[in-house]
Design an enzyme around this catalytic site. Structure first.
Site, PDB file in Angstrom:
ATOM      1  N   ARG A 253      52.812  23.541  49.915  1.00  0.00           N
ATOM      2  CA  ARG A 253      53.075  23.170  48.522  1.00  0.00           C
ATOM      3  C   ARG A 253      54.214  22.172  48.408  1.00  0.00           C
ATOM      4  O   ARG A 253      54.702  21.891  47.321  1.00  0.00           O
ATOM      5  CB  ARG A 253      53.382  24.422  47.700  1.00  0.00           C
ATOM      6  CG  ARG A 253      52.231  25.427  47.657  1.00  0.00           C
ATOM      7  CD  ARG A 253      50.986  24.815  47.057  1.00  0.00           C
ATOM      8  NE  ARG A 253      49.796  25.644  47.245  1.00  0.00           N
ATOM      9  CZ  ARG A 253      48.564  25.247  47.019  1.00  0.00           C
ATOM     10  NH1 ARG A 253      48.331  24.015  46.605  1.00  0.00           N
ATOM     11  NH2 ARG A 253      47.542  26.056  47.211  1.00  0.00           N
TER      12      ARG A 253
ATOM     13  N   HIS B 130      48.564  18.832  59.509  1.00  0.00           N
ATOM     14  CA  HIS B 130      47.986  18.678  58.162  1.00  0.00           C
ATOM     15  C   HIS B 130      49.112  18.428  57.172  1.00  0.00           C
ATOM     16  O   HIS B 130      50.086  19.168  57.112  1.00  0.00           O
ATOM     17  CB  HIS B 130      47.224  19.960  57.791  1.00  0.00           C
ATOM     18  CG  HIS B 130      46.229  19.776  56.684  1.00  0.00           C
ATOM     19  ND1 HIS B 130      46.570  19.302  55.430  1.00  0.00           N
ATOM     20  CD2 HIS B 130      44.891  20.018  56.636  1.00  0.00           C
ATOM     21  CE1 HIS B 130      45.485  19.260  54.676  1.00  0.00           C
ATOM     22  NE2 HIS B 130      44.450  19.685  55.375  1.00  0.00           N
TER      23      HIS B 130
ATOM     24  N   TYR C  37      49.488  19.988  50.649  1.00  0.00           N
ATOM     25  CA  TYR C  37      48.507  19.752  49.593  1.00  0.00           C
ATOM     26  C   TYR C  37      49.090  18.932  48.442  1.00  0.00           C
ATOM     27  O   TYR C  37      48.345  18.269  47.703  1.00  0.00           O
ATOM     28  CB  TYR C  37      47.995  21.083  49.034  1.00  0.00           C
ATOM     29  CG  TYR C  37      47.179  21.892  50.014  1.00  0.00           C
ATOM     30  CD1 TYR C  37      46.208  21.297  50.817  1.00  0.00           C
ATOM     31  CD2 TYR C  37      47.362  23.266  50.121  1.00  0.00           C
ATOM     32  CE1 TYR C  37      45.446  22.041  51.711  1.00  0.00           C
ATOM     33  CE2 TYR C  37      46.611  24.034  51.004  1.00  0.00           C
ATOM     34  CZ  TYR C  37      45.654  23.416  51.795  1.00  0.00           C
ATOM     35  OH  TYR C  37      44.910  24.160  52.666  1.00  0.00           O
TER      36      TYR C  37
ATOM     37  N   HIS D 287      44.624  14.954  52.524  1.00  0.00           N
ATOM     38  CA  HIS D 287      43.659  14.837  51.432  1.00  0.00           C
ATOM     39  C   HIS D 287      43.953  13.535  50.689  1.00  0.00           C
ATOM     40  O   HIS D 287      45.106  13.305  50.291  1.00  0.00           O
ATOM     41  CB  HIS D 287      43.792  16.016  50.480  1.00  0.00           C
ATOM     42  CG  HIS D 287      43.399  17.330  51.077  1.00  0.00           C
ATOM     43  ND1 HIS D 287      43.429  18.507  50.358  1.00  0.00           N
ATOM     44  CD2 HIS D 287      42.969  17.656  52.325  1.00  0.00           C
ATOM     45  CE1 HIS D 287      43.020  19.511  51.136  1.00  0.00           C
ATOM     46  NE2 HIS D 287      42.749  19.016  52.336  1.00  0.00           N
TER      47      HIS D 287
ATOM     48  N   GLU E 222      40.446  13.077  54.940  1.00  0.00           N
ATOM     49  CA  GLU E 222      39.559  14.233  54.958  1.00  0.00           C
ATOM     50  C   GLU E 222      38.441  14.071  53.928  1.00  0.00           C
ATOM     51  O   GLU E 222      38.685  13.630  52.801  1.00  0.00           O
ATOM     52  CB  GLU E 222      40.352  15.511  54.669  1.00  0.00           C
ATOM     53  CG  GLU E 222      39.509  16.776  54.751  1.00  0.00           C
ATOM     54  CD  GLU E 222      40.335  18.045  54.706  1.00  0.00           C
ATOM     55  OE1 GLU E 222      39.760  19.099  54.374  1.00  0.00           O
ATOM     56  OE2 GLU E 222      41.551  17.992  55.004  1.00  0.00           O
TER      57      GLU E 222
ATOM     58  N   ASP F 100      35.050  17.874  56.898  1.00  0.00           N
ATOM     59  CA  ASP F 100      35.146  19.295  56.571  1.00  0.00           C
ATOM     60  C   ASP F 100      33.764  19.778  56.147  1.00  0.00           C
ATOM     61  O   ASP F 100      33.180  19.273  55.184  1.00  0.00           O
ATOM     62  CB  ASP F 100      36.160  19.506  55.438  1.00  0.00           C
ATOM     63  CG  ASP F 100      36.405  20.970  55.127  1.00  0.00           C
ATOM     64  OD1 ASP F 100      35.429  21.679  54.808  1.00  0.00           O
ATOM     65  OD2 ASP F 100      37.570  21.402  55.174  1.00  0.00           O
TER      66      ASP F 100
ATOM     67  N   HIS G  92      33.550  21.084  52.566  1.00  0.00           N
ATOM     68  CA  HIS G  92      33.731  20.013  51.590  1.00  0.00           C
ATOM     69  C   HIS G  92      32.500  19.121  51.477  1.00  0.00           C
ATOM     70  O   HIS G  92      32.084  18.788  50.355  1.00  0.00           O
ATOM     71  CB  HIS G  92      34.944  19.163  51.954  1.00  0.00           C
ATOM     72  CG  HIS G  92      36.238  19.888  51.858  1.00  0.00           C
ATOM     73  ND1 HIS G  92      37.448  19.305  52.215  1.00  0.00           N
ATOM     74  CD2 HIS G  92      36.543  21.148  51.462  1.00  0.00           C
ATOM     75  CE1 HIS G  92      38.421  20.171  52.034  1.00  0.00           C
ATOM     76  NE2 HIS G  92      37.894  21.300  51.580  1.00  0.00           N
TER      77      HIS G  92
ATOM     78  N   HIS H 112      36.642  20.099  60.433  1.00  0.00           N
ATOM     79  CA  HIS H 112      37.074  21.391  59.912  1.00  0.00           C
ATOM     80  C   HIS H 112      35.820  22.243  59.789  1.00  0.00           C
ATOM     81  O   HIS H 112      34.886  21.864  59.064  1.00  0.00           O
ATOM     82  CB  HIS H 112      37.722  21.242  58.533  1.00  0.00           C
ATOM     83  CG  HIS H 112      39.124  20.739  58.588  1.00  0.00           C
ATOM     84  ND1 HIS H 112      39.752  20.168  57.500  1.00  0.00           N
ATOM     85  CD2 HIS H 112      40.035  20.735  59.588  1.00  0.00           C
ATOM     86  CE1 HIS H 112      40.990  19.825  57.834  1.00  0.00           C
ATOM     87  NE2 HIS H 112      41.173  20.154  59.097  1.00  0.00           N
TER      88      HIS H 112
ATOM     89  N   ASP I 192      34.825  23.605  46.504  1.00  0.00           N
ATOM     90  CA  ASP I 192      35.739  23.785  47.641  1.00  0.00           C
ATOM     91  C   ASP I 192      36.308  25.206  47.736  1.00  0.00           C
ATOM     92  O   ASP I 192      37.495  25.434  47.488  1.00  0.00           O
ATOM     93  CB  ASP I 192      36.877  22.761  47.569  1.00  0.00           C
ATOM     94  CG  ASP I 192      37.851  22.880  48.744  1.00  0.00           C
ATOM     95  OD1 ASP I 192      37.518  23.553  49.739  1.00  0.00           O
ATOM     96  OD2 ASP I 192      38.949  22.312  48.662  1.00  0.00           O
TER      97      ASP I 192
ATOM     98  N   HIS J  95      36.334  28.018  50.701  1.00  0.00           N
ATOM     99  CA  HIS J  95      35.968  28.296  52.072  1.00  0.00           C
ATOM    100  C   HIS J  95      35.515  29.745  52.249  1.00  0.00           C
ATOM    101  O   HIS J  95      36.002  30.648  51.573  1.00  0.00           O
ATOM    102  CB  HIS J  95      37.154  28.055  53.011  1.00  0.00           C
ATOM    103  CG  HIS J  95      37.617  26.627  53.033  1.00  0.00           C
ATOM    104  ND1 HIS J  95      38.560  26.162  53.926  1.00  0.00           N
ATOM    105  CD2 HIS J  95      37.270  25.544  52.284  1.00  0.00           C
ATOM    106  CE1 HIS J  95      38.770  24.877  53.714  1.00  0.00           C
ATOM    107  NE2 HIS J  95      38.000  24.482  52.721  1.00  0.00           N
TER     108      HIS J  95
ATOM    109  N   GLU K 277      39.381  26.796  59.261  1.00  0.00           N
ATOM    110  CA  GLU K 277      40.251  27.027  58.106  1.00  0.00           C
ATOM    111  C   GLU K 277      39.652  28.139  57.238  1.00  0.00           C
ATOM    112  O   GLU K 277      39.772  28.138  56.026  1.00  0.00           O
ATOM    113  CB  GLU K 277      40.376  25.763  57.261  1.00  0.00           C
ATOM    114  CG  GLU K 277      41.047  24.599  57.950  1.00  0.00           C
ATOM    115  CD  GLU K 277      41.106  23.391  57.040  1.00  0.00           C
ATOM    116  OE1 GLU K 277      42.141  22.725  57.006  1.00  0.00           O
ATOM    117  OE2 GLU K 277      40.090  23.107  56.352  1.00  0.00           O
TER     118      GLU K 277
END
Length: 275
Positions: free
Chosen positions: A36, A66, A69, A106, A141, A175, A178, A210, A223, A225, A255
């Site tokens: 975050r 990664h 986000y 992203h 991604e 992904d 995704h 991913h 989205d 998972h 993930e």
């Protein structure tokens, strides 16, 4: 087969390597900092040196870092874009402590500005943070297309790549959740999807996967998972993915909503599919 899971970086690189080995993995993915946002931990050169030495000894695979986000290169808020630029630049400098690895992010959400402006802003950040002698490959991604999310189509990803001056430093991470949620039918037409990717972007740009099942039907743009085999993609599709000649040599990262024991079971399952 190069396969791993998303691990916590809180205890350092060597700890992540040991955790990866304990679940049957030979690579791993991690967040460069709190997902975050926020400040990254100080670099522990002793830990990184030990990691690199042990990774070489056990023939460990390419790892993937990664971005958080909250890194949104095409936000309508200039402060958010400034955070993205500063975080991106800092992360890429830190990545050089582990040379020749992957950094995934992203593309971001244009928040009502439109796709053309979104692409322009993303390219603007990339053209400021990439540098000629970097060893890291930066990955866009593939995204599911929630709201104003960028990267939901292969055409959008190609447009971003075309706007990057040092695009030899760029690649794509596909992904599975995704692209499925984005409307690409990898369950019934994996060959066709990969042929479309090759025609629009080029399979030489595909650097990582991913592996995530999806809670949603094809084209839901949500989205969410799911564990391997428990969603709408299913085990048969993943068996095709891990054996596909275009994909089987790439690093693959789980993930899925799991703890370590769950990842270990999924890694064993996927390894069992390999022909």
């Amino acid at each position: 087969m190069m396969i791993g899971a998303h691990l916590s970086a809180s205890k350092g690189y060597t700890h992540m390597l040991d955790e990866a080995l304990s679940i049957g993995a030979n690579t791993f993915q991690f967040f460069t900092r709190n997902p975050r946002g926020g400040k990254a931990k100080e670099i522990d050169e002793k830990d990184i040196k030990a990691f690199l030495e042990k990774a070489d000894q056990v023939n460990f695979g390419t790892i993937l870092a990664h971005a958080p986000y909250t890194l949104n290169c095409c936000s309508a808020n200039p402060d958010t874009r400034r955070f993205a630029l500063e975080t991106f630049a800092d992360d890429l400098k830190r990545m050089e402590y582990t040379p020749n690895m992957l950094y995934n992010f992203h593309p971001g959400s244009h928040v009502g500005q439109g796709e053309e402006m979104g692409i322009s802003l993303i390219c603007g950040v990339l053209n400021q943070v990439l540098f000629k002698d970097m060893s890291t490959t930066v990955l866009l991604e593939t995204m599911a297309g929630k709201g104003s999310e960028m990267g939901k189509t292969f055409e959008e990803l190609r447009a971003i790549l075309d706007g990057v001056e040092l695009n030899d430093k760029m690649g794509v991470c596909l992904d599975t959740c995704h692209v499925h949620d984005g409307g690409y039918d990898i369950v019934h037409n994996l060959d066709g999807v990969l042929e479309e990717f090759d025609r629009i972007i080029g399979l030489n740009r595909l650097k990582a996967l991913h592996l995530n099942d999806s809670k949603n039907p094809l084209g839901a743009h949500k989205d969410r998972h799911e564990k391997i085999g428990e969603g709408n993609i299913g085990t048969a599709a993943f068996e095709k993915i891990v054996n596909h000649p275009y994909l089987k040599g790439l690093p693959m990262f789980l993930e899925t909503p799991n703890e370590l024991d769950g990842y270990a079971k999924e890694i064993a399952l996927l390894k069992g599919f390999v022909k």
